[in-house]
Write an enzyme that holds these catalytic residues in place. Structure first.
Site, PDB file in Angstrom:
ATOM      1  N   ASP A 180       0.866  -1.179   0.000  1.00 23.93           N
ATOM      2  CA  ASP A 180       0.000   0.000   0.000  1.00 23.93           C
ATOM      3  C   ASP A 180       0.907   1.236   0.000  1.00 23.93           C
ATOM      4  O   ASP A 180       2.103   1.151  -0.284  1.00 23.93           O
ATOM      5  CB  ASP A 180      -0.944  -0.054   1.208  1.00 23.93           C
ATOM      6  CG  ASP A 180      -2.250   0.688   0.976  1.00 23.93           C
ATOM      7  OD1 ASP A 180      -2.203   1.817   0.449  1.00 23.93           O
ATOM      8  OD2 ASP A 180      -3.323   0.150   1.324  1.00 23.93           O
TER       9      ASP A 180
ATOM     10  N   ASP B 184      -6.085   3.292  -7.045  1.00 24.13           N
ATOM     11  CA  ASP B 184      -7.050   3.520  -5.972  1.00 24.13           C
ATOM     12  C   ASP B 184      -7.448   4.996  -5.964  1.00 24.13           C
ATOM     13  O   ASP B 184      -6.898   5.807  -6.713  1.00 24.13           O
ATOM     14  CB  ASP B 184      -6.387   3.118  -4.647  1.00 24.13           C
ATOM     15  CG  ASP B 184      -7.370   3.004  -3.486  1.00 24.13           C
ATOM     16  OD1 ASP B 184      -8.593   3.055  -3.722  1.00 24.13           O
ATOM     17  OD2 ASP B 184      -6.901   2.866  -2.342  1.00 24.13           O
TER      18      ASP B 184
ATOM     19  N   GLU C   7     -12.140   7.885  -7.863  1.00 26.65           N
ATOM     20  CA  GLU C   7     -13.528   8.261  -8.177  1.00 26.65           C
ATOM     21  C   GLU C   7     -13.632   9.634  -8.874  1.00 26.65           C
ATOM     22  O   GLU C   7     -14.604   9.805  -9.619  1.00 26.65           O
ATOM     23  CB  GLU C   7     -14.369   8.247  -6.894  1.00 26.65           C
ATOM     24  CG  GLU C   7     -14.602   6.868  -6.318  1.00 26.65           C
ATOM     25  CD  GLU C   7     -13.350   6.259  -5.659  1.00 26.65           C
ATOM     26  OE1 GLU C   7     -13.197   5.035  -5.706  1.00 26.65           O
ATOM     27  OE2 GLU C   7     -12.531   7.027  -5.139  1.00 26.65           O
TER      28      GLU C   7
ATOM     29  N   ARG D  36     -10.479   0.764  -8.373  1.00 29.74           N
ATOM     30  CA  ARG D  36     -11.612   0.815  -7.443  1.00 29.74           C
ATOM     31  C   ARG D  36     -12.831   1.445  -8.114  1.00 29.74           C
ATOM     32  O   ARG D  36     -13.935   0.936  -8.005  1.00 29.74           O
ATOM     33  CB  ARG D  36     -11.236   1.601  -6.180  1.00 29.74           C
ATOM     34  CG  ARG D  36     -12.302   1.516  -5.091  1.00 29.74           C
ATOM     35  CD  ARG D  36     -11.823   2.114  -3.784  1.00 29.74           C
ATOM     36  NE  ARG D  36     -11.721   3.566  -3.833  1.00 29.74           N
ATOM     37  CZ  ARG D  36     -11.335   4.309  -2.799  1.00 29.74           C
ATOM     38  NH1 ARG D  36     -10.982   3.733  -1.661  1.00 29.74           N
ATOM     39  NH2 ARG D  36     -11.261   5.628  -2.913  1.00 29.74           N
TER      40      ARG D  36
ATOM     41  N   ASP E  57     -13.576  -1.115   0.513  1.00 34.94           N
ATOM     42  CA  ASP E  57     -13.217  -1.251   1.925  1.00 34.94           C
ATOM     43  C   ASP E  57     -14.277  -2.000   2.723  1.00 34.94           C
ATOM     44  O   ASP E  57     -14.969  -1.427   3.586  1.00 34.94           O
ATOM     45  CB  ASP E  57     -12.986   0.134   2.527  1.00 34.94           C
ATOM     46  CG  ASP E  57     -11.814   0.858   1.894  1.00 34.94           C
ATOM     47  OD1 ASP E  57     -11.012   0.200   1.217  1.00 34.94           O
ATOM     48  OD2 ASP E  57     -11.711   2.087   2.071  1.00 34.94           O
TER      49      ASP E  57
END
Length: 866
Positions: free
Chosen positions: A392, A506, A509, A588, A604
């Site tokens: 990560d 990630d 959006e 994502r 998540d």
């Protein structure tokens, strides 16, 4: 010509005169529309509901008296909301010419609703066009919406025998239209008699009906409520052929949606999965199971914020805040054909590298290279298969992408090379937000991006600054071709030091920790449109950037839902050119077509049993959306797992198409090796089972890539005529051959599972189970996941190993499940697992297996031919 007046008052049978013609009022069923005179040779119908003569304004309905009262006698479940854009008083409702009838104690049906009929657009004559037929729709007077569009262009296209296409747009104003992928199949030339559908049109108020030709069943009927088209509010309603509707993701729902006045908003948002929330992806597509086992699908090609209301009529209403109404109807006739027809529009999924089907392990909190190394070492020391180690954002210097921390990850390049020597792969996270506050000369990705003008701009033309993990950040505009090249250059520069095998995109959006920007957003109709769907935070710019932000193609208001898709495209293309191998990208955020470039994970999820259960419909919905490479974070991302939950999640996760265990920083460890020996043994068994099945899984992905088949498959897709399969989402299939029945309840040592008709064999011991289509109790101790092989199928397998690099060198074996007739069939697609376009260049091996029972008659014996 006989004119029929349609009324929703079933008991009313009045005769009255209309312009000298005798007109009979009849019962109106929204699923049944009677066709009138066919005009010429086109399959083109007009309807003339008995609308009283008026000036066309909604208030004229009030002045017409009897018709208004008649039109308001609507069953509560069949009401269509006239106040969807805002809460209305009785006076305001009636000013719109709508009906007001409160229902005390009822939270579902609207109190303000449209009478039938309600004034709308009038349709002109259909005339031939280059792609199909066109007509003009006009309003005599404006609707109640601001910036109403009084004239619309209608274009209808018979794309293929199984696909009908309808476009409604403003001919006088350029509006944003979502581009489709290049190279998709063009409209086919075919005879009318080959079409699976018929179409009918209502003249005034405009509406259209699509029927299944074979049965006459109405699949779409937009005459049930008025079409509305304003600058920032587009509304279209339709009756549904049944209550069995799936799709319209991404939401935390069962596989079959609840039609009891459910509202689903499609607006990409950084939001952990939970009920009644818009999540990371937007997929304006649904599939309907019809009562006789047939199916059809509908796709609204629109990237603006959309709210979909489902009601028990059954019916559905689309409301979009912009763009155009670009609707595709897929006739199937079976569910798998519906998905194939949908993917012919949005694109077939990419072929993943073979190694990506192995086990992946990640955590936010592997704080150093030594800690990361230790994870892989402990996995393999415990004889637990693992292919891919992840990091990560811990790796990044000051959380800035395209850097690595010189102290904690100073030997990151060496660590990656070590993994490669051990037959493993390495992936790290890559967020789109680019730090904007590094000292001059210290962070080339931002400085070069400024020079090349690749970042989104605010309404005044300055670089929009949001806030993500590194602090103030700029956001690349992935609709700008220059940004694609800049992104590739950044990845190439990082790859020259750290040869990653894939990228995890990630926060795309895109997510921002401040609303809109660090300077806020202007007070405009883009930021605060006349209508805002029900989004988390209440505003479109909540948790993301300003809607007025400018991108190369349009405003972010129009492009927000496409951000993850455009980043996935840029990342996939960059990796392909840099590595010269099959790219691996995990995103994502998602939108239709993302399966061409990327896999998806479900975000998540929490470490609890409910989220374990809901991960199955989440994975199955992405299969319907053309994203076969999908999985949930095994053992959960948020909160502490338990040993039992993690074992059961690893068993289920062994059958996610994409298998990754991922954990949040503050939680208890959940790597398989941290648990007791019994739990480790159960997890090892699940992993070895998956690795043994990878040749079969890889072959399923080949069929998904080349034929738009599904990999993880809902039972209703394989057994569409079995009513018991319609709503099952606690079990699923791999292809048509394997039935997976996981334990989803705490403390359970057996489970009730549905076994479709036929003979099924336990995969682990070959025990046959003849079923008439029934629920059975299956033993399921902690070390067991129930997997059954369907009769008549051959499963290619391979001896497992700790990595796919090793397992691919092991011997193959076949599991043959003979049918009651003594035969079985299977296939295997095999290539090097990593090269580009092996199928397209015919650089592969494809084997068909057949088996027939030997003359001895012994059960299970047979000969295999290839």
């Amino acid at each position: 010509m006989l004119l029929l007046s349609l009324s929703l008052l079933a008991s009313l049978h009045l005769l009255f005169s209309n312009e000298g013609r005798l007109v009979r009022s009849v019962h109106y069923d929204p699923n049944e529309v009677t066709a009138h005179k066919k005009l010429g040779s086109s399959s083109y119908y007009y309807y003339y509901p008995g609308v009283p003569k008026s000036d066309g304004h909604p208030e004229s309905l009030q002045r017409s008296g009897t018709s208004w009262q008649t039109g308001c006698s609507v069953a509560p479940e069949s009401r269509f909301d006239c106040g969807r854009d805002r809460l209305l008083s009785q006076e305001e409702c009636e000013e719109r010419g709508c009906c007001y009838a409160p229902l005390p104690g009822s939270a579902g049906p609207p109190w303000c609703f449209y009478p039938a009929p309600y004034p709308g657009y009038t349709m002109g004559r259909l005339t031939p066009s280059e792609r199909g037929q066109t007509a003009t729709l006009t309003r005599a007077s404006p609707s109640y919406l601001p910036k109403d569009v009084s004239t619309l262009s209608l274009e209808v296209m018979n794309e293929t025998p199984g696909c009908f296409h309808v476009v409604l747009k403003d001919p006088s104003s350029q509006r944003y239209e979502v581009p489709l992928p290049a190279g998709r199949p063009q409209t086919e030339a075919f005879q009318d008699q080959d079409a699976l559908y018929t179409t009918e049109y209502q003249h005034d108020p405009f509406g259209f009906v699509v029927r299944r030709k074979s049965s006459g069943r109405v699949l779409l009927n937009t005459t049930v409520a008025p079409l509305l088209f304003a600058d920032q509010y587009l509304q279209l309603s339709t009756a549904l052929a049944s209550s069995l509707v799936s799709g319209l993701g991404e939401h935390y729902t069962p596989l079959v949606l609840d039609l009891n006045w459910t509202s689903l908003t499609l607006w990409n948002r950084d939001m952990a999965p939970h009920a009644d929330a818009n999540l990371y992806g937007s997929h304006p597509f649904y599939i309907v199971q019809e009562e006789d086992g047939l199916a059809h699908g509908v796709f609204l090609l629109n990237s603006n914020a959309i709210e979909v209301t489902l009601q028990p009529t059954p019916a559905l209403t689309w409301v979009s805040t912009g763009g155009i109404l670009d609707l595709y109807i897929f006739l199937g006739p079976d569910p798998q054909s519906v998905i194939r027809q949908y993917l012919q529009i949005i694109g077939y999924p990419m072929m993943p590298p073979y190694w990506s089907l192995g086990f992946h392990l990640c955590r936010w909190g592997y704080a150093t290279t030594n800690a990361t190394r230790m994870v892989a070492q402990r996995m393999h020391s415990a004889n637990l298969p693992m292919d891919v180690q992840w990091n990560d954002l811990d790796y990044a210097d000051k959380r800035r992408v395209f850097t690595f921390d010189p102290l904690r990850f100073g030997d990151l390049p060496e660590m990656v090379q070590e993994f490669h020597k051990e037959g493993m792969k390495y992936i790290l996270i890559l967020d789109p937000g680019i730090s904007s506050t590094s000292p001059p000369g210290t962070y080339p990705p931002f400085e070069d991006g400024v020079k090349r003008d690749v970042f989104l701009k605010n309404a005044t033309g300055q670089i929009l600054i949001g806030k993500v993990w590194p602090g103030p950040t700029a956001f690349p505009d992935f609709t700008n071709p220059e940004a694609w090249q800049w992104w590739e250059d950044c990845i190439r520069g990082f790859y020259s030091k750290v040869p990653v095998d894939g990228l995890w995109i990630d926060m795309n959006e895109p997510s921002s920790f401040v609303q809109g920007s660090v300077e806020g957003c202007p007070d405009s109709e883009l930021e605060k449109p006349p209508y805002t769907p029900r989004v988390v935070g209440g505003q479109l710019n909540s948790g993301t950037i300003c809607m007025s932000a400018q991108q190369k193609l349009s405003s972010h208001y129009n492009l927000h839902n496409l951000y993850g898709l455009t980043e996935a495209y840029a990342t996939h293309s960059a990796l392909m050119r840099i590595r010269g191998k099959r790219p691996f990208v995990l995103s994502r955020s998602s939108f239709p077509g993302i399966g061409r470039f990327s896999g998806v994970w479900t975000g998540d999820v929490r470490s609890d049993w409910e989220q374990l259960r809901f991960s199955i419909p989440a994975v199955l919905q992405f299969s319907l959306f053309g994203v076969p490479l999908v999985g949930a974070d095994i053992c959960g991302f948020g909160g502490n797992t338990t040993e039992e939950l993690c074992v059961r999640w690893m068993q289920l996760g062994a059958f996610y198409p994409f298998m990754r265990n991922h954990n949040d920083k503050p939680n208890a460890p959940q790597e398989p090796y941290v648990f007791g020996q019994k739990a480790q043994a159960a997890m090892r068994s699940a992993l070895n089972l998956r690795y043994s099945l990878l040749p079969f899984l890889y072959t399923l992905f080949h069929h998904a890539h080349t034929s738009a088949d599904t990999v993880a498959r809902p039972l209703f897709m394989e057994f569409p005529t079995d009513p018991n399969c319609r709503t099952i989402d606690r079990q699923f299939l791999w292809g048509s051959s394997l039935l997976i029945s996981p334990v989803l309840e705490q403390g359970a040592v057996e489970l009730s599972a549905y076994v479709p008709a036929g003979t099924w064999y336990q995969l682990h011991n070959g025990q046959p189970f003849p079923s008439s289509g029934q629920y059975v109790q299956l033993p399921a101790p902690l070390e067991t996941i129930n997997v059954h092989v369907r009769e008549g199928h051959i499963i290619p397998q391979q001896e497992p190993a700790l990595t796919t690099a090793a397992s691919r060198r092991n011997s193959f074996f076949l599991t043959v499940a003979l049918s009651t007739g003594g035969w079985a069939w299977g296939d295997l697609f095999w290539d090097d697992g990593d090269s580009l376009m092996t199928f397209e260049t015919q650089n592969y091996c494809y084997v068909n297996f057949t088996a027939e029972q030997a003359l001895s008659g012994k059960s299970g014996s047979g000969s295999v031919n290839q």
